[in-house]
Design an enzyme around this catalytic site. Sequence first.
Site, PDB file in Angstrom:
ATOM      1  N   LYS A  74     -29.856 -18.118  13.306  1.00  0.00           N
ATOM      2  CA  LYS A  74     -29.963 -16.713  12.916  1.00  0.00           C
ATOM      3  C   LYS A  74     -28.685 -16.075  12.379  1.00  0.00           C
ATOM      4  CE  LYS A  74     -34.166 -15.133  13.632  1.00  0.00           C
ATOM      5  NZ  LYS A  74     -34.903 -13.904  13.394  1.00  0.00           N
ATOM      6  N   ASP A 119     -35.284 -10.855  20.248  1.00  0.00           N
ATOM      7  CA  ASP A 119     -35.769 -11.719  21.327  1.00  0.00           C
ATOM      8  C   ASP A 119     -34.627 -12.553  21.875  1.00  0.00           C
ATOM      9  OD1 ASP A 119     -38.464 -11.029  21.238  1.00  0.00           O
ATOM     10  OD2 ASP A 119     -38.807 -12.319  19.517  1.00  0.00           O
TER      11      ASP A 119
HETATM   12  C1  LIG Z   1     -35.114 -19.987  17.084  1.00  0.00           C
HETATM   13  C2  LIG Z   1     -35.950 -19.156  16.203  1.00  0.00           C
HETATM   14  N1  LIG Z   1     -36.747 -19.745  15.309  1.00  0.00           N
HETATM   15  C3  LIG Z   1     -37.517 -19.045  14.468  1.00  0.00           C
HETATM   16  C4  LIG Z   1     -37.516 -17.667  14.496  1.00  0.00           C
HETATM   17  C5  LIG Z   1     -38.436 -16.926  13.586  1.00  0.00           C
HETATM   18  O1  LIG Z   1     -37.791 -16.133  12.633  1.00  0.00           O
HETATM   19  P1  LIG Z   1     -38.537 -14.864  12.037  1.00  0.00           P
HETATM   20  O2  LIG Z   1     -38.589 -13.812  13.089  1.00  0.00           O
HETATM   21  O3  LIG Z   1     -37.731 -14.519  10.851  1.00  0.00           O
HETATM   22  O4  LIG Z   1     -39.904 -15.298  11.690  1.00  0.00           O
HETATM   23  C6  LIG Z   1     -36.686 -17.008  15.403  1.00  0.00           C
HETATM   24  C7  LIG Z   1     -36.629 -15.550  15.460  1.00  0.00           C
HETATM   25  O5  LIG Z   1     -35.982 -14.948  16.290  1.00  0.00           O
HETATM   26  C8  LIG Z   1     -35.878 -17.761  16.279  1.00  0.00           C
HETATM   27  O6  LIG Z   1     -35.065 -17.180  17.173  1.00  0.00           O
END
Ligand SMILES: Cc1ncc(COP(=O)(O)O)c(C=O)c1O
Length: 395
Positions: A74, A119
């Site tokens: 992220k 989150d």
């Molecule tokens: C580890 C991880 N993978 C995937 C995502 C998904 O990203 P998005 O919210 O842009 O769909 C998140 C989002 O917080 C994440 O923390």
Amino acid sequence: MNRAISILPGNPISDPQFSYFTEQELKSARSFHQSLPQYRETPLVSLPHLAQKLGVGGVYVKDESHRFGLNAFKGLGASYAIARLLAERLGLDKPDYKALMEANVERNGKDIVFVTATDGNHGKSVAWAASIFGCRARVFMPKGSKESRVQAIRSINNTPVEVTQMNYDDTVRLAADWAKQNGQFLVQDTGTAEYYQIPRDITLGYTTMAAEALKQMRGQYKAEKPTHVFLQAGVGSMAGGVLAFLVQQFRPSPPCVTIMEPDTVACIYESAQAGTGKPVAVGGISETIMAGLNCGEPNPLIWPVLRDYASFFASCPDWVTEQGMRMLAHPQNGDPAVISGESGAVGVGLLQQLCHSPQLYDTKRRMGLDESSQILLFSTEGDTDPQGYRQIVGE
Ligand SMILES: Cc1ncc(COP(=O)(O)O)c(C=O)c1O
């Protein structure tokens, strides 16, 4: 009895002119990341024995646990959005780490506070990106957030973190109100018609991960192109950004892309199923171990890309990602191990089911998964909840 996986075919359109990001935008994000002293390409791991066992041509996993020391992908989005905003305030023509430092960003930014709801991973990234430019952050988290994830954010620059009594989407609205009332900057990975530049920059930042993966597939493994890509989604900014990038790179024949979500909060799946063309919200407080994907409202800015260009939408129970975590932690016959957390491993778990479950045989055929398939997956986080991780994969 395990809950079943549901998979819905999309109706991807073929548009030889498709362009969501300009070449200039893509270049700007990439060169900003390369300007950061912490920047390294994360590994792209090939799993030849798993590929053989599944009867496919190749399985490649982009291991984002190594990104900027943050244990998740992220930081790519938050750092680019924050740098763009600071560059604009300082009158620089592009975000570049050295240029920002030379323009005294640390002195000029010390009263700036970036606010976000998260989150876990995005908030940690905002706190980190704020700190490298001498700014501060304030983070709001939804009810049920794990203490380890709260502490991981607090430990960066003593960032204040508040855990609310609300779900993720209401926490996003709370953070937006807070930023407005306190004259602070909202850095959110989902947007509205009025709040779009920062979420767009965040989405753009994620394309660096996809660009690296394609380069590594070609350079390290002589694989010209992924035929199948599996992308997990919370609000869909990562999946939509990577999908847009892939369609642009490979038009008119992009890979077959499957969007995956937890079945308890599958808002993109539900939106595709509703068929109205509009995004659908899943309300309430939902339970899933895939904390990063626990979002009930798709990012409306990127939703049209998912709607128009994804080939399949998958709604996955938690056991699917648990299986993926174990497969990556304990690989067979000399394949390298990957530490992949709850929101990172769902693609490997789903791929295993597609290749071995009789209930999914028709879907596998429709996807065209066979011995010539070159499959690209993104393990978007490592063990961001170390205790939960150990409970699932063993010591
Ligand atoms: C580890 C991880 N993978 C995937 C995502 C998904 O990203 P998005 O919210 O842009 O769909 C998140 C989002 O917080 C994440 O923390």
